[in-house]
Design a protein around this motif. Structure first.
Motif, PDB file in Angstrom:
ATOM      1  N   ARG A  27       0.824  -1.196  -0.081  1.00  0.00           N
ATOM      2  CA  ARG A  27      -0.161  -0.108   0.176  1.00  0.00           C
ATOM      3  C   ARG A  27       1.034   1.324  -0.002  1.00  0.00           C
ATOM      4  N   GLU A  28       1.885   1.072   0.514  1.00  0.00           N
ATOM      5  CA  GLU A  28       2.897   2.202   0.652  1.00  0.00           C
ATOM      6  C   GLU A  28       3.667   2.608  -0.741  1.00  0.00           C
ATOM      7  N   ILE A  29       3.521   1.473  -1.474  1.00  0.00           N
ATOM      8  CA  ILE A  29       4.120   1.695  -2.894  1.00  0.00           C
ATOM      9  C   ILE A  29       3.085   1.428  -3.832  1.00  0.00           C
ATOM     10  N   ALA A  30       2.021   2.035  -3.658  1.00  0.00           N
ATOM     11  CA  ALA A  30       0.917   2.016  -4.840  1.00  0.00           C
ATOM     12  C   ALA A  30       1.103   2.271  -6.004  1.00  0.00           C
ATOM     13  N   HIS A  31       2.268   2.963  -6.080  1.00  0.00           N
ATOM     14  CA  HIS A  31       2.291   3.595  -7.681  1.00  0.00           C
ATOM     15  C   HIS A  31       3.363   2.566  -8.255  1.00  0.00           C
ATOM     16  N   LEU A  32       3.783   1.436  -7.736  1.00  0.00           N
ATOM     17  CA  LEU A  32       4.288   0.376  -8.381  1.00  0.00           C
ATOM     18  C   LEU A  32       3.721  -1.054  -8.096  1.00  0.00           C
ATOM     19  N   MET A  57       0.958  -2.728  -8.774  1.00  0.00           N
ATOM     20  CA  MET A  57       0.194  -3.343  -9.964  1.00  0.00           C
ATOM     21  C   MET A  57       1.273  -4.028 -10.878  1.00  0.00           C
ATOM     22  N   ARG A  58       2.642  -3.955 -10.629  1.00  0.00           N
ATOM     23  CA  ARG A  58       3.355  -4.593 -11.491  1.00  0.00           C
ATOM     24  C   ARG A  58       3.564  -6.013 -10.903  1.00  0.00           C
ATOM     25  N   GLY A  59       2.940  -6.256  -9.797  1.00  0.00           N
ATOM     26  CA  GLY A  59       3.188  -7.860  -9.223  1.00  0.00           C
ATOM     27  C   GLY A  59       1.657  -8.448  -9.407  1.00  0.00           C
ATOM     28  N   ASN A  60       1.755  -9.607  -9.012  1.00  0.00           N
ATOM     29  CA  ASN A  60       0.671 -10.608  -9.447  1.00  0.00           C
ATOM     30  C   ASN A  60      -0.822 -10.118  -8.798  1.00  0.00           C
ATOM     31  N   THR A  61      -0.684  -9.967  -7.492  1.00  0.00           N
ATOM     32  CA  THR A  61      -2.033  -9.506  -6.890  1.00  0.00           C
ATOM     33  C   THR A  61      -2.594  -8.404  -7.244  1.00  0.00           C
ATOM     34  N   PHE A  62      -1.987  -7.048  -7.374  1.00  0.00           N
ATOM     35  CA  PHE A  62      -2.464  -5.952  -7.783  1.00  0.00           C
ATOM     36  C   PHE A  62      -2.782  -5.836  -9.294  1.00  0.00           C
ATOM     37  N   GLY A  63      -2.114  -6.691 -10.102  1.00  0.00           N
ATOM     38  CA  GLY A  63      -2.168  -6.647 -11.510  1.00  0.00           C
ATOM     39  C   GLY A  63      -3.687  -7.474 -11.722  1.00  0.00           C
ATOM     40  N   ALA A  64      -3.770  -8.694 -10.821  1.00  0.00           N
ATOM     41  CA  ALA A  64      -5.126  -9.124 -10.871  1.00  0.00           C
ATOM     42  C   ALA A  64      -6.096  -8.436 -10.263  1.00  0.00           C
ATOM     43  N   VAL A  65      -5.885  -7.649  -9.290  1.00  0.00           N
ATOM     44  CA  VAL A  65      -7.180  -6.924  -8.721  1.00  0.00           C
ATOM     45  C   VAL A  65      -7.382  -5.740  -9.936  1.00  0.00           C
ATOM     46  N   THR A  66      -6.446  -5.266 -10.610  1.00  0.00           N
ATOM     47  CA  THR A  66      -6.843  -4.263 -11.603  1.00  0.00           C
ATOM     48  C   THR A  66      -7.582  -4.685 -12.774  1.00  0.00           C
ATOM     49  N   ASN A 104      -9.046  -5.917   2.659  1.00  0.00           N
ATOM     50  CA  ASN A 104      -9.028  -4.611   2.818  1.00  0.00           C
ATOM     51  C   ASN A 104      -9.315  -3.813   1.638  1.00  0.00           C
ATOM     52  N   ILE A 105     -10.416  -2.829   2.156  1.00  0.00           N
ATOM     53  CA  ILE A 105     -10.929  -2.263   1.036  1.00  0.00           C
ATOM     54  C   ILE A 105      -9.955  -1.088   0.264  1.00  0.00           C
ATOM     55  N   ARG A 106      -8.770  -0.853   0.939  1.00  0.00           N
ATOM     56  CA  ARG A 106      -7.915   0.046   0.483  1.00  0.00           C
ATOM     57  C   ARG A 106      -6.982  -0.745  -0.375  1.00  0.00           C
ATOM     58  N   ASP A 107      -7.160  -1.875  -0.837  1.00  0.00           N
ATOM     59  CA  ASP A 107      -6.444  -2.763  -1.791  1.00  0.00           C
ATOM     60  C   ASP A 107      -7.107  -3.052  -3.125  1.00  0.00           C
ATOM     61  N   VAL A 108      -8.373  -2.692  -3.332  1.00  0.00           N
ATOM     62  CA  VAL A 108      -9.032  -2.780  -4.265  1.00  0.00           C
ATOM     63  C   VAL A 108      -9.487  -1.321  -5.268  1.00  0.00           C
ATOM     64  N   ILE A 109      -8.907  -0.556  -4.775  1.00  0.00           N
ATOM     65  CA  ILE A 109      -8.772   0.837  -5.469  1.00  0.00           C
ATOM     66  C   ILE A 109      -7.399   1.343  -5.669  1.00  0.00           C
ATOM     67  N   PRO A 110      -7.147   1.971  -6.918  1.00  0.00           N
ATOM     68  CA  PRO A 110      -5.818   2.067  -7.357  1.00  0.00           C
ATOM     69  C   PRO A 110      -5.185   3.060  -6.075  1.00  0.00           C
ATOM     70  N   PHE A 111      -5.708   4.023  -5.577  1.00  0.00           N
ATOM     71  CA  PHE A 111      -4.887   5.092  -4.719  1.00  0.00           C
ATOM     72  C   PHE A 111      -6.290   5.420  -3.692  1.00  0.00           C
ATOM     73  N   HIS A 112      -5.944   4.846  -2.237  1.00  0.00           N
ATOM     74  CA  HIS A 112      -7.145   4.928  -1.579  1.00  0.00           C
ATOM     75  C   HIS A 112      -6.914   6.346  -0.739  1.00  0.00           C
ATOM     76  N   ARG A 113      -8.281   6.898  -0.535  1.00  0.00           N
ATOM     77  CA  ARG A 113      -8.405   7.862   0.491  1.00  0.00           C
ATOM     78  C   ARG A 113      -9.223   7.504   1.522  1.00  0.00           C
ATOM     79  N   THR A 114      -8.427   7.582   2.687  1.00  0.00           N
ATOM     80  CA  THR A 114      -8.974   7.251   4.173  1.00  0.00           C
ATOM     81  C   THR A 114      -8.483   8.336   5.149  1.00  0.00           C
ATOM     82  N   PRO A 115      -9.377   8.275   6.308  1.00  0.00           N
ATOM     83  CA  PRO A 115      -8.636   9.171   7.309  1.00  0.00           C
ATOM     84  C   PRO A 115      -7.216   9.321   7.394  1.00  0.00           C
ATOM     85  N   GLY A 116      -6.506  10.441   7.281  1.00  0.00           N
ATOM     86  CA  GLY A 116      -5.059  10.541   7.411  1.00  0.00           C
ATOM     87  C   GLY A 116      -4.176   9.945   6.157  1.00  0.00           C
TER      88      GLY A 116
END
Ligand code: 4AD
Ligand code: MG
Length: 463
Positions: free
Chosen positions: A119-124, A126-135, A447-459
């Motif tokens: 999540r801290e490297i959300a800009h990268l 999607m190059r891995g298996n999990t986030f490529g698949a989510v996308t 976690n819902i933060r992991d199914v949107i490209p760049f999440h917005r949550t408190p803080g």
């Protein structure tokens, strides 16, 4: 160079023979005696392309730049692959390095990195298996949403993101103002009178497109919105975002029954479309993220949703013998723990609850003859809880005005909404489905933060 080239997906599906060029990012490189193996991916499919480089065919100084994360092109012969897992591989004899990635500092190196780290490297990520698949699942689901409605004659209405009406009462809103300036010592107000502000009155980011889309239903018959919505609640849960996407159909000549039927058909059809369109991605989620995923999704596509009233649900919760954190009983709102007990433990499949007490639902829901409950419905699904909230709308002018006043709201602020009941009112109904919750359901992601490209949550509004 332009975008018209073969995706790795197409290369992988091609018969062996002939020359090909593969563009993408290196996942791994393995060197053994006399030969190197490069796994690469371009996001077009789950599978990687294997590139085989025999020693001496490509200059050493180029090949050594093909480290994890580097962006490259390999040219060569597409040949039948002796290894298992892929039909073809690329026997490369030339390459170009577009962008190297220093192995010492490239952050997406390790296998088994935690979701929190990724999540801290959300800009990268999607190059891995999990986030490529989510996308890919997210993209396919969005397309299935539009196809579902377009095939049924619904018009897509682009409802505004900035709204001046404090209408929904669904949650706290973010103010939109140009009176706020960033000074040296923090924020400074250029004025405090809303009349001097950009819109000449208080304005907000919308919490729902519903009120606007209702106007179009009473003229275009069947309509929907699909866009971002915003809630400023301080909910730090795995199911809440401050910015999320919502799909809101609205139908004239439709009652609660019709609304529920559409919701069921919609959820089932989108799931079944993603099952057929993203099979390798879902297979991965089933293996690595949520072992029951495919079983559950297949089951949902085939079974009908259980329907029960709120009152009945409360009775079941009271009789459950469970020790819930929050109270149960008529008049209480359902918390996530209650929703999940009903749909996971009690029923074992999606449940639609209807006819909630009017006190715990929005003013626009149609009042039942009992004058106590409203024609509301929530769709609850295992693992997620509430996926959909909707209702038949109050189409009677006097009743709606009374409900607005009861809620302590000012009918004058709702003049255009009330006009719909003044001029050519019709029975109508609709619902809102939280797109990210659907993607959680489809992928098993926790976690819902992991199914949107760049999440917005408190803080958190990074990237
Ligand atoms: O139940 P809600 O608040 O309903 C409405 O906004 C209605 N105006 C919809 C309508 O009838 N047209 O929200 C609808 C859905 C919820 O069921 C949930 O799936 C999702 O939106 N949702 C959220 N998703 C992520 N983060 C949040 N903070 C959410 N709040 C609601
Ligand atoms: Mg709701």
């Amino acid at each position: 160079m332009d975008y018209r080239r073969q995706y790795l997906r197409d290369l992988l599906a091609s018969p062996p023979g002939g020359r090909a060029s593969a563009y993408g990012w290196v996942k791994t490189r393995r060197d053994s005696k006399g030969v190197s193996f490069v796994q690469m991916n371009d996001g077009s499919c789950f599978a990687d392309l294997q590139v085989v480089v025999e020693a001496g065919t490509i200059p050493e100084e180029s090949l050594k730049l093909a480290t994890t994360g580097a962006c490259v092109r390999f040219d060569g012969e597409l040949v039948a692959s002796p290894g298992s897992g892929q039909a073809v591989e690329l026997k490369a004899d030339a390459m170009e390095v577009f962008g190297a990635a220093d192995p010492q500092s490239y952050p997406l190196q390790k296998k088994g990195a935690t979701m929190e780290f990724l999540r801290e490297i959300a800009h990268l990520r999607m190059r891995g298996n999990t986030f490529g698949a989510v996308t890919r699942v997210r993209n396919r689901a969005a397309w299935a949403v539009h196809r579902f409605f377009q095939e049924r004659g619904f018009s897509w209405i682009h409802t505004p993101i900035i709204t001046a009406s404090d209408c929904e009462g669904a949650g706290a809103m973010f103010a939109v103002s140009t009176l706020l300036e960033h000074g040296e010592k923090g924020f400074r107000l250029r004025g405090t009178d809303p009349a001097e502000d950009f819109f000449g009155k208080p304005a907000y980011l919308t919490v729902s497109g519903q009120l606007n889309v209702e106007t179009y239903a009473l003229g275009m018959t069947n309509v929907y919105t699909f866009g971002p919505t915003f809630r400023a609640e301080n909910s730090n849960t795995p199911r809440h975002l401050a910015e999320f996407w919502m799909i809101e159909p609205e139908m004239a000549f439709c009652d609660l029954e019709g609304d529920m039927n559409l919701a069921e058909e919609f959820v089932r059809e989108v799931i079944s479309d993603v099952l057929s369109g993203c099979a390798p991605d879902l297979e991965f989620f089933n293996q690595r993220i949520e072992p029951e995923l495919l079983k559950t999704l297949d089951h949902v596509v085939e079974s009908s949703f259980e329907r029960m009233t709120y009152t009945e649900a409360m009775r079941l919760l009271e009789a459950s013998g469970e020790s819930f954190e929050f109270p149960v009983g008529y008049g209480h709102d359902l918390q996530s723990e209650h929703e999940r007990w009903l749909t996971e433990t009690k029923v074992g499949r999606p449940v639609i609850l209807t006819d909630y007490p009017k006190e715990i639902k929005a003013f626009y829901m149609k009042l039942n003859d009992d004058a106590k409950t409203v024609r509301a419905m929530d769709v609850l699904v295992p693992r997620i809880g509430e996926l959909i909230g909707g209702s038949q709308r109050e189409d009677d002018l006097a009743a709606l005005e009374a409900r607005i006043k009861e809620g302590g709201l000012d009918p004058a602020a709702y003049w255009w909404y009330l006009d719909l009941r003044r001029f050519g009112s019709a029975p109508h109904a609709g619902f809102g489905l939280g797109f990210e919750r659907l993607i959680m359901y489809l992928t098993g992601m926790k976690n819902i933060r992991d199914v949107i490209p760049f999440h917005r949550t408190p803080g958190h509004a990074d990237f």
